[in-house]
Design a protein around this motif. Structure first.
Motif, PDB file in Angstrom:
ATOM      1  N   TRP A   1       0.861  -1.189   0.000  1.00  8.64           N
ATOM      2  CA  TRP A   1       0.000   0.000   0.000  1.00  8.64           C
ATOM      3  C   TRP A   1       0.895   1.236   0.000  1.00  8.64           C
ATOM      4  O   TRP A   1       1.867   1.305   0.754  1.00  8.64           O
ATOM      5  N   PHE A   2       0.526   2.176  -0.828  1.00  9.68           N
ATOM      6  CA  PHE A   2       1.178   3.474  -0.870  1.00  9.68           C
ATOM      7  C   PHE A   2       0.092   4.532  -0.702  1.00  9.68           C
ATOM      8  O   PHE A   2      -1.085   4.254  -0.838  1.00  9.68           O
ATOM      9  N   ARG A   3       0.517   5.752  -0.432  1.00 10.34           N
ATOM     10  CA  ARG A   3      -0.450   6.836  -0.341  1.00 10.34           C
ATOM     11  C   ARG A   3       0.145   8.114  -0.902  1.00 10.34           C
ATOM     12  O   ARG A   3       1.366   8.291  -0.924  1.00 10.34           O
ATOM     13  N   GLN A   4      -0.741   8.985  -1.344  1.00 11.35           N
ATOM     14  CA  GLN A   4      -0.309  10.261  -1.898  1.00 11.35           C
ATOM     15  C   GLN A   4      -1.244  11.355  -1.414  1.00 11.35           C
ATOM     16  O   GLN A   4      -2.444  11.341  -1.728  1.00 11.35           O
ATOM     17  N   ALA A   5      -0.676  12.271  -0.655  1.00  9.44           N
ATOM     18  CA  ALA A   5      -1.423  13.416  -0.168  1.00  9.44           C
ATOM     19  C   ALA A   5      -1.331  14.541  -1.200  1.00  9.44           C
ATOM     20  O   ALA A   5      -0.401  14.571  -2.012  1.00  9.44           O
ATOM     21  N   PRO A   6      -2.262  15.485  -1.169  1.00 11.71           N
ATOM     22  CA  PRO A   6      -2.229  16.604  -2.127  1.00 11.71           C
ATOM     23  C   PRO A   6      -0.906  17.346  -2.092  1.00 11.71           C
ATOM     24  O   PRO A   6      -0.425  17.730  -1.015  1.00 11.71           O
ATOM     25  N   GLY A   7      -0.312  17.517  -3.242  1.00 12.23           N
ATOM     26  CA  GLY A   7       0.933  18.264  -3.337  1.00 12.23           C
ATOM     27  C   GLY A   7       2.165  17.512  -2.892  1.00 12.23           C
ATOM     28  O   GLY A   7       3.258  18.091  -2.829  1.00 12.23           O
ATOM     29  N   LYS A   8       2.006  16.234  -2.588  1.00 11.28           N
ATOM     30  CA  LYS A   8       3.145  15.438  -2.119  1.00 11.28           C
ATOM     31  C   LYS A   8       3.380  14.245  -3.032  1.00 11.28           C
ATOM     32  O   LYS A   8       2.507  13.855  -3.803  1.00 11.28           O
ATOM     33  N   GLU A   9       4.564  13.670  -2.908  1.00 10.37           N
ATOM     34  CA  GLU A   9       4.880  12.489  -3.695  1.00 10.37           C
ATOM     35  C   GLU A   9       4.225  11.254  -3.071  1.00 10.37           C
ATOM     36  O   GLU A   9       3.904  11.225  -1.887  1.00 10.37           O
ATOM     37  N   ARG A  10       4.082  10.247  -3.905  1.00  8.72           N
ATOM     38  CA  ARG A  10       3.557   8.982  -3.403  1.00  8.72           C
ATOM     39  C   ARG A  10       4.565   8.360  -2.449  1.00  8.72           C
ATOM     40  O   ARG A  10       5.760   8.325  -2.734  1.00  8.72           O
ATOM     41  N   GLU A  11       4.063   7.880  -1.315  1.00  7.32           N
ATOM     42  CA  GLU A  11       4.956   7.322  -0.317  1.00  7.32           C
ATOM     43  C   GLU A  11       4.515   5.928   0.102  1.00  7.32           C
ATOM     44  O   GLU A  11       3.330   5.593   0.079  1.00  7.32           O
TER      45      GLU A  11
ATOM     46  N   LYS B   1      -8.839 -15.496  -1.504  1.00  5.13           N
ATOM     47  CA  LYS B   1      -9.763 -14.475  -2.014  1.00  5.13           C
ATOM     48  C   LYS B   1      -9.043 -13.446  -2.881  1.00  5.13           C
ATOM     49  O   LYS B   1      -9.670 -12.488  -3.341  1.00  5.13           O
ATOM     50  N   ASN B   2      -7.742 -13.622  -3.066  1.00  6.86           N
ATOM     51  CA  ASN B   2      -6.948 -12.665  -3.845  1.00  6.86           C
ATOM     52  C   ASN B   2      -7.150 -11.236  -3.347  1.00  6.86           C
ATOM     53  O   ASN B   2      -7.315 -10.293  -4.136  1.00  6.86           O
ATOM     54  N   THR B   3      -7.127 -11.080  -2.055  1.00  3.88           N
ATOM     55  CA  THR B   3      -7.419  -9.781  -1.443  1.00  3.88           C
ATOM     56  C   THR B   3      -6.396  -9.447  -0.373  1.00  3.88           C
ATOM     57  O   THR B   3      -5.980 -10.321   0.399  1.00  3.88           O
ATOM     58  N   VAL B   4      -6.013  -8.180  -0.351  1.00  4.00           N
ATOM     59  CA  VAL B   4      -5.130  -7.645   0.671  1.00  4.00           C
ATOM     60  C   VAL B   4      -5.909  -6.592   1.452  1.00  4.00           C
ATOM     61  O   VAL B   4      -6.701  -5.844   0.873  1.00  4.00           O
ATOM     62  N   TYR B   5      -5.660  -6.558   2.747  1.00  4.87           N
ATOM     63  CA  TYR B   5      -6.380  -5.634   3.621  1.00  4.87           C
ATOM     64  C   TYR B   5      -5.411  -4.678   4.305  1.00  4.87           C
ATOM     65  O   TYR B   5      -4.259  -5.013   4.558  1.00  4.87           O
ATOM     66  N   LEU B   6      -5.912  -3.502   4.613  1.00  7.35           N
ATOM     67  CA  LEU B   6      -5.154  -2.547   5.409  1.00  7.35           C
ATOM     68  C   LEU B   6      -6.075  -2.036   6.510  1.00  7.35           C
ATOM     69  O   LEU B   6      -7.009  -1.271   6.247  1.00  7.35           O
ATOM     70  N   GLN B   7      -5.821  -2.494   7.720  1.00  7.23           N
ATOM     71  CA  GLN B   7      -6.570  -2.023   8.878  1.00  7.23           C
ATOM     72  C   GLN B   7      -5.865  -0.797   9.437  1.00  7.23           C
ATOM     73  O   GLN B   7      -4.687  -0.871   9.802  1.00  7.23           O
ATOM     74  N   MET B   8      -6.567   0.306   9.482  1.00  7.91           N
ATOM     75  CA  MET B   8      -5.985   1.566   9.937  1.00  7.91           C
ATOM     76  C   MET B   8      -6.691   2.013  11.210  1.00  7.91           C
ATOM     77  O   MET B   8      -7.895   2.278  11.182  1.00  7.91           O
ATOM     78  N   ASN B   9      -5.948   2.088  12.285  1.00  9.98           N
ATOM     79  CA  ASN B   9      -6.477   2.511  13.584  1.00  9.98           C
ATOM     80  C   ASN B   9      -5.796   3.804  14.017  1.00  9.98           C
ATOM     81  O   ASN B   9      -4.748   4.172  13.507  1.00  9.98           O
ATOM     82  N   SER B  10      -6.412   4.454  14.981  1.00  6.81           N
ATOM     83  CA  SER B  10      -5.848   5.698  15.539  1.00  6.81           C
ATOM     84  C   SER B  10      -5.468   6.675  14.422  1.00  6.81           C
ATOM     85  O   SER B  10      -4.369   7.232  14.417  1.00  6.81           O
ATOM     86  N   LEU B  11      -6.373   6.857  13.504  1.00  8.40           N
ATOM     87  CA  LEU B  11      -6.083   7.696  12.350  1.00  8.40           C
ATOM     88  C   LEU B  11      -5.854   9.146  12.740  1.00  8.40           C
ATOM     89  O   LEU B  11      -6.463   9.665  13.689  1.00  8.40           O
ATOM     90  N   LYS B  12      -4.956   9.785  11.998  1.00  3.26           N
ATOM     91  CA  LYS B  12      -4.594  11.179  12.232  1.00  3.26           C
ATOM     92  C   LYS B  12      -4.898  11.991  10.970  1.00  3.26           C
ATOM     93  O   LYS B  12      -4.916  11.438   9.866  1.00  3.26           O
ATOM     94  N   PRO B  13      -5.080  13.289  11.117  1.00  2.00           N
ATOM     95  CA  PRO B  13      -5.327  14.117   9.922  1.00  2.00           C
ATOM     96  C   PRO B  13      -4.227  13.962   8.878  1.00  2.00           C
ATOM     97  O   PRO B  13      -4.509  14.030   7.671  1.00  2.00           O
ATOM     98  N   GLU B  14      -2.999  13.745   9.314  1.00  3.86           N
ATOM     99  CA  GLU B  14      -1.901  13.599   8.365  1.00  3.86           C
ATOM    100  C   GLU B  14      -1.940  12.282   7.600  1.00  3.86           C
ATOM    101  O   GLU B  14      -1.140  12.074   6.681  1.00  3.86           O
ATOM    102  N   ASP B  15      -2.853  11.402   7.938  1.00  4.76           N
ATOM    103  CA  ASP B  15      -3.054  10.174   7.169  1.00  4.76           C
ATOM    104  C   ASP B  15      -3.951  10.422   5.955  1.00  4.76           C
ATOM    105  O   ASP B  15      -4.128   9.519   5.128  1.00  4.76           O
ATOM    106  N   THR B  16      -4.499  11.611   5.854  1.00 10.38           N
ATOM    107  CA  THR B  16      -5.356  11.944   4.720  1.00 10.38           C
ATOM    108  C   THR B  16      -4.576  11.838   3.415  1.00 10.38           C
ATOM    109  O   THR B  16      -3.530  12.459   3.258  1.00 10.38           O
ATOM    110  N   ALA B  17      -5.095  11.038   2.490  1.00 10.67           N
ATOM    111  CA  ALA B  17      -4.405  10.802   1.216  1.00 10.67           C
ATOM    112  C   ALA B  17      -5.248   9.870   0.363  1.00 10.67           C
ATOM    113  O   ALA B  17      -6.218   9.270   0.834  1.00 10.67           O
ATOM    114  N   ILE B  18      -4.838   9.747  -0.875  1.00 14.29           N
ATOM    115  CA  ILE B  18      -5.355   8.673  -1.718  1.00 14.29           C
ATOM    116  C   ILE B  18      -4.466   7.462  -1.479  1.00 14.29           C
ATOM    117  O   ILE B  18      -3.235   7.569  -1.582  1.00 14.29           O
ATOM    118  N   TYR B  19      -5.078   6.353  -1.166  1.00 17.33           N
ATOM    119  CA  TYR B  19      -4.333   5.128  -0.879  1.00 17.33           C
ATOM    120  C   TYR B  19      -4.397   4.195  -2.088  1.00 17.33           C
ATOM    121  O   TYR B  19      -5.487   3.912  -2.609  1.00 17.33           O
TER     122      TYR B  19
END
Length: 123
Positions: free
Chosen positions: A35-45, A75-93
């Motif tokens: 899993w990667f994510r990209q926030a507005p104005g930032k590179e994919r990380e 099931k050919n599926t990968v999951y990402l459980q995200m807990n204790s989310l922070k505003p800085e986690d905002t991004a396209i995943y």
């Protein structure tokens, strides 16, 4: 291999979300998943990755202890459980798959990419 990520949405800080990434097509060519994510104005990380067997995982320091990656090969599926989310986690995943059994952190390691799902964490 086609990847479809879903499960994003709007959540308050401190909340949880679970993302899913379903693989279709020649799934036998997809080994390492990430899993990667990209926030507005930032590179994919890099966020996290998991090996084919699921026995090896890797996390970015920023999500260690809060996010958990897992997979169900039947099931050919990968999951990402995200807990204790922070505003800085905002991004396209984005989910990604590699033809290699890897938990690499660089985008070039991955051969297939999903379309992304938006996660918005409000403060």
């Amino acid at each position: 291999v086609q990847l479809q990520a879903f499960g994003g949405g709007l959540v308050q800080a401190g909340g949880s979300l679970r993302l899913s990434c379903a693989a279709s097509g020649r799934t036998s060519s997809a080994y390492g998943m990430g899993w990667f994510r990209q926030a507005p104005g930032k590179e994919r990380e890099f966020v996290t990755a998991i090996s084919w067997s699921g026995s090896i995982t890797r996390y970015a320091d920023s999500v260690e202890g809060r996010f958990t990656i897992s997979r169900d090969n039947a099931k050919n599926t990968v999951y990402l459980q995200m807990n204790s989310l922070k505003p800085e986690d905002t991004a396209i995943y984005y989910c990604a798959a590699s033809r290699r059994d890897t938990v690499g952190t660089m985008t070039w390691v991955y051969d297939y990419w999903g379309q992304g799902t938006l996660v918005t964490v409000s403060s």
